[in-house]
Design an enzyme around this catalytic site. Structure first.
Site, PDB file in Angstrom:
ATOM      1  N   LYS A 118      24.276 -56.998 -20.477  1.00 32.12           N
ATOM      2  CA  LYS A 118      22.862 -56.583 -21.794  1.00 32.12           C
ATOM      3  C   LYS A 118      21.803 -56.072 -20.767  1.00 32.12           C
ATOM      4  O   LYS A 118      21.751 -55.848 -19.385  1.00 32.12           O
ATOM      5  CB  LYS A 118      22.936 -58.360 -21.398  1.00 32.12           C
ATOM      6  CG  LYS A 118      20.950 -58.020 -21.626  1.00 32.12           C
ATOM      7  CD  LYS A 118      20.689 -59.810 -22.851  1.00 32.12           C
ATOM      8  CE  LYS A 118      19.260 -59.841 -22.874  1.00 32.12           C
ATOM      9  NZ  LYS A 118      19.280 -61.863 -22.949  1.00 32.12           N
ATOM     10  N   LYS A 123      25.280 -55.582 -25.202  1.00 36.77           N
ATOM     11  CA  LYS A 123      24.238 -55.890 -26.229  1.00 36.77           C
ATOM     12  C   LYS A 123      22.923 -55.407 -25.732  1.00 36.77           C
ATOM     13  O   LYS A 123      22.909 -55.069 -24.154  1.00 36.77           O
ATOM     14  CB  LYS A 123      23.653 -57.519 -26.057  1.00 36.77           C
ATOM     15  CG  LYS A 123      22.501 -57.755 -26.682  1.00 36.77           C
ATOM     16  CD  LYS A 123      21.326 -59.280 -26.080  1.00 36.77           C
ATOM     17  CE  LYS A 123      20.148 -58.993 -26.471  1.00 36.77           C
ATOM     18  NZ  LYS A 123      19.456 -60.391 -26.205  1.00 36.77           N
TER      19      LYS A 123
HETATM   20  C1  PBG Z   1      16.931 -63.755 -24.087  1.00 39.95           C
HETATM   21  C2  PBG Z   1      17.390 -63.522 -25.486  1.00 39.95           C
HETATM   22  C3  PBG Z   1      16.975 -61.769 -25.701  1.00 39.95           C
HETATM   23  C4  PBG Z   1      17.607 -61.845 -26.439  1.00 39.95           C
HETATM   24  C5  PBG Z   1      18.581 -62.314 -26.827  1.00 39.95           C
HETATM   25  N1  PBG Z   1      18.516 -63.629 -26.362  1.00 39.95           N
HETATM   26  C6  PBG Z   1      15.569 -61.204 -25.684  1.00 39.95           C
HETATM   27  C7  PBG Z   1      15.197 -60.398 -24.314  1.00 39.95           C
HETATM   28  O1  PBG Z   1      16.122 -60.458 -22.787  1.00 39.95           O
HETATM   29  O2  PBG Z   1      14.139 -60.674 -23.387  1.00 39.95           O
HETATM   30  C8  PBG Z   1      17.320 -60.551 -27.308  1.00 39.95           C
HETATM   31  C9  PBG Z   1      18.159 -60.454 -29.000  1.00 39.95           C
HETATM   32  C10 PBG Z   1      17.688 -59.416 -30.104  1.00 39.95           C
HETATM   33  O3  PBG Z   1      16.757 -58.157 -29.501  1.00 39.95           O
HETATM   34  O4  PBG Z   1      17.836 -59.701 -31.371  1.00 39.95           O
HETATM   35  N2  PBG Z   1      16.883 -63.676 -23.506  1.00 39.95           N
HETATM   36 ZN    ZN Z   2      15.666 -64.746 -21.374  1.00 41.72          ZN
END
Ligand code: PBG
Ligand code: ZN
Length: 320
Positions: free
Chosen positions: A191, A244
């Site tokens: 991520k 992601k």
């Molecule tokens: C929570 C989370 C996030 C997303 C999924 N779970 C946001 C982040 O890390 O700030 C992003 C999903 C999206 O942008 O559609 N940690």
């Molecule tokens: Zn988070």
């Protein structure tokens, strides 16, 4: 001369030699459930996406069930936020209540529960904060408690998105010790600290109130490190791994497909919003672009796609 055009001659021949497919069962649709009543709140930065309160959920659940997508990814938005994210692991927290409700109404829909503290902390960070630091090891017990609590409520898959080191191992142990040996973990393994998440932070009300997430989420420049992250999550016991965002990271998806584990790609909020904005301006053909993007993600090697386009995409797939 090699005549490649022979196999492009008609629709039927093109269908015959097509290499990649997207089907409804590949897709998972994210939903936002807010604490309160009579809420159907449009997210300005994500046209077509709403926060719902539980009493208003039926409409969207019905659509999800009819669409034949495999399931939904649930994000809860609690009223109460504090330093230790206590609503995240409260048996009567909004996410736990919503999961119980969805399970009772649509038992066959797969519920993937996002595990992270940022929607539940007063500071909006994904872990426990001390000064300006996000503490790793202190966060693990909270993520474990949250995972067990969501599994108890009926979540089918636990999906940690926090990016603390060692969390898959901690969560696996906690699930096993509490009798949830058969609940799989879908790890947000690679991520990236991405600008593509900003519309989501409006939807989930989870923007950090100081600093950024760069000390725990990955540097967008690092493809090899992404493979190490994935490898490590598999060793810690992840059942599925994720890359992601998706579209700017197709090379990472391709590399990650070498692991023989179900590979998930998250087509994130910013990727969705850019397509929607261009479509609303009449600059692109939304249907063509969405289907092309989803095909690209699968062609790169993803098995499963989490996408806000899921319900539209299923309708368009039926038309082809
Ligand atoms: C929570 C989370 C996030 C997303 C999924 N779970 C946001 C982040 O890390 O700030 C992003 C999903 C999206 O942008 O559609 N940690
Ligand atoms: Zn988070």
């Amino acid at each position: 001369m090699r005549r490649f055009r022979r196999l492009r001659k008609t629709e039927q021949i093109r269908n015959l030699v097509r290499e990649t497919y997207v089907t409804p069962k590949d897709l998972i649709y994210p939903i936002f459930v807010a604490e309160g009543e009579n809420i159907k709140n449009p997210i300005d930065s994500m046209p077509g996406i709403y926060q719902y309160s539980i009493d208003n959920l039926d409409e969207i659940l019905q659509q999800i069930a009819e669409s034949k997508v495999s399931g939904l990814l649930i994000f809860g938005i609690p009223k109460h936020k504090d330093e230790l994210a206590t609503s995240a692991y409260d048996e009567n927290g909004i996410t736990q209540q919503a999961i119980r409700y969805i399970k009772s109404k649509f038992p066959k829909l797969i519920i993937v529960a996002d595990v992270c503290l940022c929607e539940y902390t007063s500071h909006g960070h994904c872990g426990v904060v001390s000064g300006d630091k996000i503490l790793n090891d202190e966060t693990l017990p909270l993520l474990s408690k949250m995972s067990v609590s969501l599994a108890k409520a009926g979540a089918d898959i636990i999906a940690p998105s926090d990016m603390m080191d060692g969390r898959v191992d901690a969560i696996r142990n906690a699930l096993d010790e509490n009798g949830f040996t058969d609940v799989p973990i879908m790890a947000y393994s690679a991520k990236f600290a991405s600008g593509y998440y900003s519309p989501f932070r409006d939807a989930a009300e989870s923007a950090p109130c100081f600093g950024d997430r760069k000390t725990y989420q990955m540097d967008p420049a690092n493809g090899k490190e992404a493979i190490r992250e994935i490898e490590d999550d598999i060793l810690e016991g992840a059942d599925m791994v994720m890359v992601k965002p998706a579209l700017a990271y197709l090379d990472v998806i391709k590399e990650a497909s070498r692991f023989d584990f179900p590979l998930v790609a998250y087509n994130v909020s910013g990727e969705y919003s850019m397509v929607k904005a261009a479509a609303q301006n009449g600059w692109i053909d939304e249907k063509r672009i969405v289907l092309e993007n989803l095909i690209a993600i699968k062609r790169a090697g993803a098995d499963i796609i989490i996408t806000y386009h899921a319900l539209d995409a299923v309708k368009w797939l039926e038309e082809i």
